[in-house]
Design a protein around this motif. Sequence first.
Motif, PDB file in Angstrom:
ATOM      1  N   MET A 189      37.352  34.199  42.009  1.00  0.00           N
ATOM      2  CA  MET A 189      36.824  34.695  40.919  1.00  0.00           C
ATOM      3  C   MET A 189      37.040  35.191  39.901  1.00  0.00           C
ATOM      4  O   MET A 189      36.602  34.386  38.353  1.00  0.00           O
ATOM      5  CB  MET A 189      35.032  35.615  41.447  1.00  0.00           C
ATOM      6  CG  MET A 189      34.039  36.139  40.448  1.00  0.00           C
ATOM      7  SD  MET A 189      32.793  36.636  41.289  1.00  0.00           S
ATOM      8  CE  MET A 189      32.006  37.518  39.964  1.00  0.00           C
ATOM      9  N   TYR A 190      38.130  36.004  39.476  1.00  0.00           N
ATOM     10  CA  TYR A 190      38.326  36.784  38.868  1.00  0.00           C
ATOM     11  C   TYR A 190      39.453  35.538  37.500  1.00  0.00           C
ATOM     12  O   TYR A 190      39.437  36.205  36.512  1.00  0.00           O
ATOM     13  CB  TYR A 190      38.858  38.026  38.621  1.00  0.00           C
ATOM     14  CG  TYR A 190      37.256  38.552  39.013  1.00  0.00           C
ATOM     15  CD1 TYR A 190      36.859  38.812  37.384  1.00  0.00           C
ATOM     16  CD2 TYR A 190      37.908  39.760  39.785  1.00  0.00           C
ATOM     17  CE1 TYR A 190      35.721  39.743  37.573  1.00  0.00           C
ATOM     18  CE2 TYR A 190      36.650  40.451  39.785  1.00  0.00           C
ATOM     19  CZ  TYR A 190      35.316  40.091  39.285  1.00  0.00           C
ATOM     20  OH  TYR A 190      34.507  41.373  38.976  1.00  0.00           O
ATOM     21  N   ASP A 191      39.896  34.323  38.084  1.00  0.00           N
ATOM     22  CA  ASP A 191      41.023  33.527  38.407  1.00  0.00           C
ATOM     23  C   ASP A 191      40.542  32.828  37.037  1.00  0.00           C
ATOM     24  O   ASP A 191      39.119  31.754  36.994  1.00  0.00           O
ATOM     25  CB  ASP A 191      41.556  33.321  39.029  1.00  0.00           C
ATOM     26  CG  ASP A 191      42.483  31.817  39.016  1.00  0.00           C
ATOM     27  OD1 ASP A 191      42.636  31.627  37.695  1.00  0.00           O
ATOM     28  OD2 ASP A 191      42.483  31.070  39.715  1.00  0.00           O
ATOM     29  N   PRO A 192      41.178  33.149  36.169  1.00  0.00           N
ATOM     30  CA  PRO A 192      39.897  32.313  34.842  1.00  0.00           C
ATOM     31  C   PRO A 192      40.207  30.581  34.766  1.00  0.00           C
ATOM     32  O   PRO A 192      39.471  29.455  34.362  1.00  0.00           O
ATOM     33  CB  PRO A 192      40.747  32.825  33.350  1.00  0.00           C
ATOM     34  CG  PRO A 192      42.047  32.843  34.533  1.00  0.00           C
ATOM     35  CD  PRO A 192      41.639  33.402  35.482  1.00  0.00           C
TER      36      PRO A 192
ATOM     37  N   PHE B  50      39.306  28.849  37.557  1.00  0.00           N
ATOM     38  CA  PHE B  50      38.301  28.883  38.593  1.00  0.00           C
ATOM     39  C   PHE B  50      37.693  28.183  37.703  1.00  0.00           C
ATOM     40  O   PHE B  50      36.835  28.778  36.899  1.00  0.00           O
ATOM     41  CB  PHE B  50      38.109  30.007  39.140  1.00  0.00           C
ATOM     42  CG  PHE B  50      37.708  30.087  40.758  1.00  0.00           C
ATOM     43  CD1 PHE B  50      36.662  29.769  41.161  1.00  0.00           C
ATOM     44  CD2 PHE B  50      38.670  29.106  41.702  1.00  0.00           C
ATOM     45  CE1 PHE B  50      35.747  29.010  42.309  1.00  0.00           C
ATOM     46  CE2 PHE B  50      38.340  29.075  42.970  1.00  0.00           C
ATOM     47  CZ  PHE B  50      36.608  29.685  43.589  1.00  0.00           C
TER      48      PHE B  50
END
Lengths: 559, 460
Positions: free
Chosen positions: A159-162, A164
Amino acid sequence: MMSPRSTLSGNWTAVVTGLALLSALAPASVAEVIAVRAAKLLGADGTGGAAVILIEDGKIVSIGPDVQVPDGATVIEADGQRVVTAGLVDANCTLNFEIPQLAVRWSPYATKHDHEACEHADRVVVGAAPDLWRERYLTDASPIVSNTVRDRESAMASMYDPSFENGGDSLWDRHDQAHRHGVSGGQGADGFWWRLAEAVHIHAEAHAEGECLCGRPPAMLQQATARESFALGVPTRQTWTEHAAEIVAHLGVIDSLNLLSSDFDRLVRSGVTTVFVAPDTASVIGMRGAIVKTAGKLDQRVVREHDAVLAAMGGDPSYRGRSNRLPPFYGPAPSVFTRRPTTRMGVDFVFRKAFYDAVRDGRGLPLSGADVPPTAALPVLRAILKHEVPLRIQARLSHDILSALRLSREFEFPFTLTEATEAYAVLPQLKAADVPVIYGPIFMTPRGWRGVGEADDPRLDTPRRLHARQIPFALTASDLRDEEGLARQALFAVRYGLPRSAALRAVTETPAQMMGLADRLGRLTTGTDADLVIWNDDPFSATSRPVLVLIDGQVVYEG
Amino acid sequence: MRVERILTVRRGFGALLVAACCSMVVAAPPSKVALTNVRIVPVSGPPIAQGTVLIEGGKIVAVGEDVKVPYDAREFDLSGKVVMPGMVVAHTWRGMDIPNESRPVVPQLDAADAIDPSQLYFEECLRLGHTVVHVMPANNTVVGGLGQVVRPIGLSVAEMTIDDGGFMKLSMAPRRGSDRMLQMATLREAFAELQDYVARLAETKYEEKLAKEEREIDVLPVEARKRGRKELKADHIDDEHRNLIRLKGGQVTVEGESGPTLFSPLGAFVYCGSAMDVPRAIAFAKAHGFFDRLVLVLGGDSHKAIKALKKAARPVVLPENLVYRDVDPFTNKIEETFVPKVIADAGLQFALLPGPSASLPERMLTYQAARCMRYGISRTDALRAITQMPAEIIGVGERLGSIEVGKDAHLVVFSGDPLEFTSVVERVFIDGIPAYDRSEDIRLKRLLTTKSDESADDEQ
């Protein structure tokens, strides 16, 4: 704007004469007649033209261009551009969310935890609103929560993977919105985001309790990440099954089906009037599906309580067996919950042994070994061998399809193939074996769409190929709804070469035939159920949508 | 970690494939190109049943039924096909490696620095006929940076660039981990700091001037600032503040008095995450002098602020999900709203966005337009919402968005009616360059059955 209603109103010309009003007040012996005057009636045989459909007591009593509308009938006009078709039939619909077992499950891999979750779920009222379980599991910091949370740890990472692809919206935004508007869940991609955000929400709770996976050895996290990315790269296909055994053919989804689920509203809006509620495929030989109407009077909704048994080849049962080893017990530490097949060989073995055991049992011989099916399932298996209970086998990869064909030859039972992603590679074999196919859903993006990532090599024109080979096939939207629903599967098939009439057949007549309900469903002819959809235009063009849906002669949706 | 690496590898491989197999490599445009016998949907006017589009030097030089094709033109006979203008994506962060910088206020950033020409996204744009892409920092920001208008061909950003974007990204919806109070406070602070910065700079410049003339400081600081404002030059001001000054119109103001106009003005794409953000976005734009260059990027239930939107009459970029679903918290019933209809009925200028990349047909702008027709928006308006309107909104309406003489030759050839779902993009011309040819699209071929897929000899 498009809420389902049960009465005629709005722009629909409802000509209700005084007689009809009287008859509504009169005793039930005076049956109400509904007449649908269609400017264009589209039949699966390719016919189109003006027709009048007379409906009485939920059935079509006569249909044709010259049928006279009797006095006192309620008339529904479908004029102008509007097109009338039979209600769509989804032969392999995956319902979502309202099923308690499902509600507490977020990952198809959390088998052990799911077992516990299922036990808890038993205590949740069947058909409880999702909010109920949400509150329950948010407020009650039970071990299930923490387990689920551990399992979800890597979801946070994704989710915090930009990079994504969340369209630039923060997931928090969506989640906030969802909460502000009281949206709990949803289907397809929406539901996926919601669940993901919800998982994070729960994680935050668990974090506060010190019950999350944060700060555990990186190796663990990495392992979880690889696996979870697989799961989260797709709109998760939620699973729900009974984990008591690999063979659960004696159970039926009807028992956990909530007919009041809002999921049905969405199906109606998609023009779908009848569905086969598909069981989960986590078991080798799974439960029995049910055939239900998507709206109407509650006591008339169930068309068939116990329909086909759904078995699965390949990925689903074996992968889920394999991934029992979840955090924090990675490694070969089997528990009592560890399930049996972990390879395709294992799946075939369990499948085969179940039928041999059923035969032995039928002859009064003793059963032995670790994989003896539950006693109650044996008669059902024997009924399959006697062709009394239909069998479906889900197989996506070409070699899984071939395995299914091999088993079918060995035990001489007919079956229906579902999903069949790589059917394009084994068309001659399918044709030779005379196996009907429930194909789909069709996806545009090739990789990692469905299930456990095994269906990653589809072809967009498979329906056209099936049609060209004259293999009977139905299309399914599975868990997709609304605009992404079944009509669009047909739309997609048409884009990639399937003739329109064949596409219509694949979502109406053929699925009805496959389920042995051709006399009731899928066609507009005298004597069939009055399930019909009025579209604002050609049903399979991008610019059309259902504007009126009738089930058993009742208007159940008007948009 | 591992998954990321796989993705990277695949992307790199994709770039190779693209370079090798699609005719995407940029060459100088052929001097003359003629598309003949084609149905022309110019969007700016009525369709031409069968005609010719003549391109010279990347520009459209003639459109019509009776256009004479010069002998030296490269001719594409497109009988039975339909040509429409290249579609315009008004707002996306895709094409960049990362959607947002992690700091909240970064007006000095420029999307041009982060665009990756090898991204599969651009190949996908070609395949779908999206020929103009306004790449912008995403919504997880306060002041996010500048956008860039690019075409999906070219091996460097310079080659891709159509226009150095004239818009700054702002967001009214809270950043991740923030709330609306903090969001607004940060935004106000950024502009207050600008005033402070300019004032101090003016004072310094006045002092420098006096020092040069070997004079002592003779006035109070407030007066020194006012006097110093005339000394301000464009190159005195750093990137960060320059872009904020541009947003305010380009003119510096010191202690309430106008100074020189140093820069060209900048517009703003302001993201509104919900209806409550809309009035604040409008008020803020008015307060800071960019209201007449304001574009509202709508998200969530922003359409519910339709009265405010209508009153403001500023162009809007619609959310990628066109259907908004509300669940009544009491009855649990789903209420659906088709957002473009609400906006169109209010008479606003709007741009449609392609749906999420993972969605099936929604990621095609033509399909988004078809959906609009489904809900009663006219065909013309639907087509305009994916071509002319977004082009105008992002400030390239003079050059792009329709098939007219003098405009850049961005053309998409469909096999049939563009809004019909059975139609496919067959060719794309960008600035007259034949940029895409479906028959050479190997990645698409991969999704269609080939002989080698089948274990048997032939189809019956």
